[in-house]
Design an enzyme around this catalytic site. Sequence first.
Site, PDB file in Angstrom:
ATOM      1  N   GLY A 390      63.415  37.684  33.383  1.00 40.65           N
ATOM      2  CA  GLY A 390      64.777  37.531  32.876  1.00 40.65           C
ATOM      3  C   GLY A 390      64.908  38.013  31.441  1.00 40.65           C
ATOM      4  CB  CYS A 391      62.785  37.568  28.445  1.00 45.40           C
ATOM      5  SG  CYS A 391      63.031  35.835  27.998  1.00 45.40           S
ATOM      6  CB  ALA A 392      61.822  42.197  31.038  1.00 49.73           C
TER       7      ALA A 392
END
Length: 427
Positions: A390-392
Amino acid sequence: MAGMSVADMAGLFLRPDAPIRIEAFDGSSLGPHDAPVCIQVKNSRAVYYMAEHPGELGLARAYLQGDIDSPQLIPADPYEVFKGLTAVKPYVRRPDPRGLARALATIASHGIRLPHAPAIEGPSRLKRLSEGLVPHSKAGDAATVSYHYDQSNEFYAMFLGPSMTYTCALFDSPATSLEDAQKAKLNLVLDKLGLKAGDRLLDIGCGWGSMEILAARRGIHVLGVTLSQEQVSWGQEWIRREGLEDVAEVRLMDYRDVPETGFDAVCSLGMMEHVGIKHYPQYFAEIFDKLKPGGMLLNHQITRTNSYVGKSAGPFIDRYIFPDGQLASPGEIETKIHDAGFEVVHEENLRQHYALTLHHWNANLRSHWDEAVALVGEPKARLWGLYMAGCALNFELNTIQIHQYLCVRPGSDGTDAYPLRPWWDAR
């Protein structure tokens, strides 16, 4: 479920032409068979999770328990499913109130249930306050840092790799290895700070000690502090193994309690996310006081893209990843740095580099998936895959960024002691 089917409920929130398929345990379905993304609702608990906490917290609980899934999903790296879901966002609609009431009545007809949250979920903000853990107090910070980092050094090693560096790496190209990119990042920090053998460096939030090892190999005297006992144990053993005890040290200590001053440089890599925005003035003032005149700070932190969105993490991040975490915009941070008395010499955004870093971590977790599940259980292994993927995606979408600020504490005669042009390799 009598009344509305699960697919009918999903249809309240999705336009009929949405590029997604929903398949549910009650035999109902929504959307074409060839949709790019298929979400499977495996049992009624997923529905109750979503009814109790519509949005990210309910979805996360169901996903971590395996109550929702996807044939396209790889638990160690759900990035492709997340990316596919971004295409669905324009097709989301506000539900008709009568349809929503009917859905809730259907759920209630089977009994009012509040299923337990996954065992790995942390307490809410209100619960932490009731236990006396005031956000960003020394006790509150110790508890929240321990919650995130005192998991298992062996587990972190599975996805961080040998460098044990839990911050954004620096890539010459997408083909650069993670280890080379992490070493390049650490060298960039030391080069920007202009440190030489015999100089003194304070590393705030030192993690497992990778900066301490590299700086000490250069002959720099380095002190690292962290609030994680697991990290301290790893870092101290690493320093002993390398025979660097005379120049490197890792302590279990709040940065506010470091008694030494007169450092040539301070670095803080990925620690500001824990500080709390209203504490930024105190944070930079503490660092200012620990530096000698002419000393430099390298502050490296995740940021919001703009200043008008909320600063605090949502309920998923707050309960599962970074309790009390907050992110500010780049301009807000730079203002606080200047207000503390620093001069900002250089600033850069490494957003694309962090996306690449996270893809490497997900790939490492994928290659160690069975070991990770055996060590920490599938819900926690799923959690880290979910969080990193999700962060990527959010770095790629420019929802979040990561900035490095190189700053100098002015001397009484100004700050014209540093070179006229950048003195480090900017690659």
